[in-house]
Design a protein around this motif. Structure first.
Motif, mmCIF file in Angstrom:
data_model
loop_
_atom_site.group_PDB
_atom_site.id
_atom_site.type_symbol
_atom_site.label_atom_id
_atom_site.label_comp_id
_atom_site.label_asym_id
_atom_site.label_seq_id
_atom_site.Cartn_x
_atom_site.Cartn_y
_atom_site.Cartn_z
ATOM 1 N N SER A 217 0.860 -1.126 -0.008
ATOM 2 C CA SER A 217 -0.019 -0.146 0.235
ATOM 3 C C SER A 217 0.884 1.241 -0.066
ATOM 4 O O SER A 217 0.324 2.320 -0.576
ATOM 5 N N ALA A 218 2.245 1.240 0.795
ATOM 6 C CA ALA A 218 2.689 2.411 0.761
ATOM 7 C C ALA A 218 4.397 2.181 0.849
ATOM 8 O O ALA A 218 4.542 0.927 1.527
ATOM 9 N N LEU A 219 5.076 3.073 0.475
ATOM 10 C CA LEU A 219 6.590 2.878 0.799
ATOM 11 C C LEU A 219 6.900 3.899 2.013
ATOM 12 O O LEU A 219 6.954 5.117 1.676
ATOM 13 N N GLY A 220 6.756 3.317 3.138
ATOM 14 C CA GLY A 220 6.736 4.350 4.283
ATOM 15 C C GLY A 220 8.241 4.819 4.720
ATOM 16 O O GLY A 220 9.255 4.477 3.874
ATOM 17 N N ASP A 221 8.434 5.555 5.713
ATOM 18 C CA ASP A 221 9.780 6.263 6.020
ATOM 19 C C ASP A 221 10.736 5.124 6.412
ATOM 20 O O ASP A 221 11.995 5.307 6.124
ATOM 21 N N SER A 222 10.302 4.038 7.194
ATOM 22 C CA SER A 222 11.024 3.198 7.744
ATOM 23 C C SER A 222 10.807 1.701 7.263
ATOM 24 O O SER A 222 11.401 0.860 7.684
ATOM 25 N N SER A 223 9.722 1.693 6.578
ATOM 26 C CA SER A 223 9.143 0.145 6.190
ATOM 27 C C SER A 223 8.225 0.054 4.777
ATOM 28 O O SER A 223 7.802 1.365 4.482
ATOM 29 N N VAL A 224 8.236 -1.022 4.318
ATOM 30 C CA VAL A 224 7.380 -1.047 3.134
ATOM 31 C C VAL A 224 5.930 -1.511 3.582
ATOM 32 O O VAL A 224 5.993 -2.724 4.334
ATOM 33 N N ASN A 225 4.837 -0.986 3.486
ATOM 34 C CA ASN A 225 3.395 -1.471 4.243
ATOM 35 C C ASN A 225 2.771 -2.190 3.244
ATOM 36 O O ASN A 225 2.353 -1.853 2.091
ATOM 37 N N PHE A 226 2.279 -3.336 3.760
ATOM 38 C CA PHE A 226 1.329 -4.258 3.200
ATOM 39 C C PHE A 226 -0.272 -4.059 4.079
ATOM 40 O O PHE A 226 -0.224 -3.703 5.104
ATOM 41 N N VAL A 227 -1.196 -4.200 2.979
ATOM 42 C CA VAL A 227 -2.264 -4.057 3.583
ATOM 43 C C VAL A 227 -2.877 -5.399 3.628
ATOM 44 O O VAL A 227 -2.644 -6.217 2.687
ATOM 45 N N VAL A 228 -3.353 -5.952 4.508
ATOM 46 C CA VAL A 228 -4.081 -7.139 4.925
ATOM 47 C C VAL A 228 -5.544 -7.043 5.038
ATOM 48 O O VAL A 228 -5.961 -6.485 6.378
ATOM 49 N N ARG A 229 -6.432 -7.559 4.370
ATOM 50 C CA ARG A 229 -7.746 -7.186 4.518
ATOM 51 C C ARG A 229 -8.656 -8.480 4.111
ATOM 52 O O ARG A 229 -9.272 -8.616 3.117
ATOM 53 N N PRO A 230 -8.690 -9.477 5.292
ATOM 54 C CA PRO A 230 -9.913 -10.401 5.277
ATOM 55 C C PRO A 230 -10.962 -10.086 5.636
ATOM 56 O O PRO A 230 -11.207 -9.103 6.303
ATOM 57 N N TRP A 231 -12.225 -10.948 5.085
ATOM 58 C CA TRP A 231 -13.556 -10.721 5.356
ATOM 59 C C TRP A 231 -13.971 -11.778 6.347
ATOM 60 O O TRP A 231 -13.675 -12.790 6.198
ATOM 61 N N VAL A 232 -14.665 -11.461 7.178
ATOM 62 C CA VAL A 232 -15.285 -12.440 8.377
ATOM 63 C C VAL A 232 -16.464 -11.977 8.710
ATOM 64 O O VAL A 232 -17.114 -11.124 8.500
ATOM 65 N N LEU A 233 -17.083 -12.843 9.546
ATOM 66 C CA LEU A 233 -18.672 -12.875 9.978
ATOM 67 C C LEU A 233 -18.333 -11.550 11.008
ATOM 68 O O LEU A 233 -17.579 -11.547 11.658
ATOM 69 N N THR A 234 -19.454 -10.658 11.030
ATOM 70 C CA THR A 234 -19.474 -9.697 12.037
ATOM 71 C C THR A 234 -19.165 -10.129 13.449
ATOM 72 O O THR A 234 -18.477 -9.722 14.382
ATOM 73 N N SER A 235 -19.715 -11.277 13.843
ATOM 74 C CA SER A 235 -19.553 -11.807 15.131
ATOM 75 C C SER A 235 -18.103 -12.208 15.478
ATOM 76 O O SER A 235 -17.644 -12.445 16.793
ATOM 77 N N ASN A 236 -17.520 -12.397 14.377
ATOM 78 C CA ASN A 236 -15.890 -13.145 14.947
ATOM 79 C C ASN A 236 -14.750 -11.981 14.426
ATOM 80 O O ASN A 236 -13.578 -12.084 14.442
ATOM 81 N N TYR A 237 -15.406 -10.733 14.252
ATOM 82 C CA TYR A 237 -14.474 -9.657 13.959
ATOM 83 C C TYR A 237 -13.216 -9.512 14.905
ATOM 84 O O TYR A 237 -12.065 -9.568 14.536
ATOM 85 N N TRP A 238 -13.666 -9.361 16.194
ATOM 86 C CA TRP A 238 -12.502 -8.979 17.201
ATOM 87 C C TRP A 238 -11.681 -10.432 17.285
ATOM 88 O O TRP A 238 -10.394 -10.290 17.264
ATOM 89 N N PRO A 239 -12.224 -11.293 17.611
ATOM 90 C CA PRO A 239 -11.480 -12.520 17.895
ATOM 91 C C PRO A 239 -10.409 -12.875 16.625
ATOM 92 O O PRO A 239 -9.266 -13.297 16.823
ATOM 93 N N VAL A 240 -11.099 -12.781 15.345
ATOM 94 C CA VAL A 240 -10.025 -13.078 14.091
ATOM 95 C C VAL A 240 -8.835 -11.932 14.230
ATOM 96 O O VAL A 240 -7.813 -12.325 13.863
ATOM 97 N N GLN A 241 -9.139 -10.677 14.571
ATOM 98 C CA GLN A 241 -8.045 -9.547 14.478
ATOM 99 C C GLN A 241 -7.155 -9.934 15.462
ATOM 100 O O GLN A 241 -5.959 -9.845 14.931
ATOM 101 N N PHE A 242 -7.432 -10.289 16.497
ATOM 102 C CA PHE A 242 -6.432 -10.574 17.671
ATOM 103 C C PHE A 242 -5.669 -11.840 17.286
ATOM 104 O O PHE A 242 -4.405 -11.583 17.241
ATOM 105 N N GLU A 243 -6.143 -12.756 16.630
ATOM 106 C CA GLU A 243 -5.489 -14.059 16.278
ATOM 107 C C GLU A 243 -4.553 -13.715 15.104
ATOM 108 O O GLU A 243 -3.623 -14.316 15.144
ATOM 109 N N LEU A 244 -5.163 -12.946 14.319
ATOM 110 C CA LEU A 244 -4.280 -12.799 12.990
ATOM 111 C C LEU A 244 -2.956 -11.975 13.198
ATOM 112 O O LEU A 244 -2.067 -12.217 12.593
ATOM 113 N N ASN A 245 -3.068 -10.842 14.149
ATOM 114 C CA ASN A 245 -2.111 -10.280 14.708
ATOM 115 C C ASN A 245 -1.027 -10.802 15.047
ATOM 116 O O ASN A 245 0.354 -10.969 14.838
ATOM 117 N N GLN A 246 -1.410 -11.817 15.887
ATOM 118 C CA GLN A 246 -0.367 -12.692 16.443
ATOM 119 C C GLN A 246 0.307 -13.912 15.446
ATOM 120 O O GLN A 246 1.530 -14.205 15.541
#
Length: 273
Positions: A217-246
Motif C-alpha cells: 500500500s505504501a513505501l513508508g519512512d522506515s518500512s514497506v507497508n502491506f495491507v491485509v484485508r480479510p473478510w469475516v463474520l461480524t460476530s467473529n471480527y475481534w477474535p479473528v483480528q487478535f489471532e491474525l496479529n499474533q
C-alpha cells in the motif's frame, strides 16, 4: 356548638356524597393507573411475540402508558365535578409553556419517533452514536440506552443520536478487517506476500467469499507497508483480528522477514573553522 351540629346534620347528605365521590375518584385513579401499566405490559408482550423489535415494543408501550394515564386523570377530574374543558384548555396552555421551556426534551421525543420509524439500529446492535460505542439495550421515549464493551451504562439523548452520524457495526453479516503490516526494505516482497496469504488461508474463520486482499500500500519512512484485508463474520471480527496479529508476527519471524522499528538517519557535519 349547636349551630355546628345542626349545620353538619343539614349538610350530611352533601358531605357524605362528597366523601364518596372523593374516595371513588382516588380508587378510580389508582385502578386506572394500574390498568394502564397492565395494558402497556400486555401490548409489549404481544408485539414481541409477533416479532417486533424489543426497543420498538418498549417505546410503544411507554407512549401508550402515558396516554392512558392522562385519559384516566381527565376522566377522574370530570367525575369529581371539575370542568374538563377548561382543564384541557389550561393543560394546553401549560403544555405550550412547558414545551417552550423544554425544547430539548421535545426534540428528544421527536428524535425517538424518528428512530422507531426508520430503525437505523435495533436492540443488540453494536453502534457508534454521538462519540459513544456500545450495544443497544433499549430505546426509550427521550433517550437510547447503550452498554459499552467494558460494561458501562450510557444514556444518550435521542436528539444527539439523530443529530450526528450513526455507525451500525452489526447491520451486515460480514465485515472486513483492515490491517497494515510493515516489513523492512531489504525483505523479499513476493515472499512476504506469500507468507501473509498463507496465514489467511490457514485461518478457519476467514471467509473465502468475498476474497481477501493483500498488497503493498505504501513505501513508508522506515518500512514497506502491506495491507491485509480479510473478510469475516461480524460476530467473529475481534477474535479473528487478535489471532491474525499474533499469527502474522509469528509467520514473519519464522520466514526471517523483519518488522523494522521507526528509524532516523542523523548526519553530523564537522566544523573546520
Amino acid at each position: 356548638m349547636d349551630v355546628l351540629t345542626s349545620w353538619l346534620v343539614e349538610k350530611q347528605p352533601i358531605i357524605l356524597q362528597g366523601c364518596i365521590s372523593l374516595v371513588t375518584a382516588f380508587l378510580a385513579l389508582w385502578l386506572g393507573f394500574k390498568a394502564s401499566n397492565f395494558i402497556s405490559a400486555v401490548m409489549q408482550k404481544i408485539m414481541q411475540k409477533r416479532g417486533v423489535d424489543y426497543a420498538v415494543a418498549v417505546f410503544a408501550g411507554n407512549f401508550l402508558q402515558i396516554f392512558l394515564k392522562l385519559a384516566v386523570l381527565i376522566a377522574v377530574l370530570a367525575h369529581v365535578g371539575i370542568e374538563t374543558s377548561s382543564f384541557i384548555a389550561v393543560l394546553g396552555a401549560a403544555g405550550l409553556a412547558i414545551g417552550l421551556s423544554l425544547q430539548g426534551s421535545l426534540a428528544n421525543f421527536a428524535s425517538g419517533i424518528l428512530i422507531i420509524t426508520f430503525r437505523p439500529f435495533k436492540t443488540g446492535d453494536f453502534v457508534e452514536v454521538s462519540g459513544v460505542s456500545g450495544s443497544v439495550r433499549e430505546i426509550q421515549i427521550f433517550s437510547t440506552i447503550l452498554t459499552t464493551p467494558d460494561n458501562r451504562h450510557v444514556v444518550v439523548p435521542n436528539a444527539q443520536v439523530t443529530g450526528g452520524p450513526i455507525v451500525n457495526y452489526s447491520r451486515h453479516e460480514t465485515r472486513r478487517i483492515d490491517m497494515t503490516v510493515g516489513v523492512s526494505y531489504d525483505a523479499d516482497l513476493k515472499k512476504t506476500e506469500q507468507v501473509l496469504k498463507a496465514v489467511l488461508d490457514k485461518h478457519p474463520l476467514v471467509l473465502v467469499d468475498p476474497v481477501y486482499t493483500v498488497g503493498v500500500s505504501a513505501l513508508g519512512d522506515s518500512s514497506v507497508n502491506f495491507v491485509v484485508r480479510p473478510w469475516v463474520l461480524t460476530s467473529n471480527y475481534w477474535p479473528v483480528q487478535f489471532e491474525l496479529n499474533q499469527q502474522i508476527k509469528a509467520a514473519l519471524d519464522e520466514a526471517g522477514i523483519g518488522i523494522p522499528f521507526p528509524q532516523m538517519d542523523v548526519h553530523l557535519h564537522q566544523n573546520k573553522a
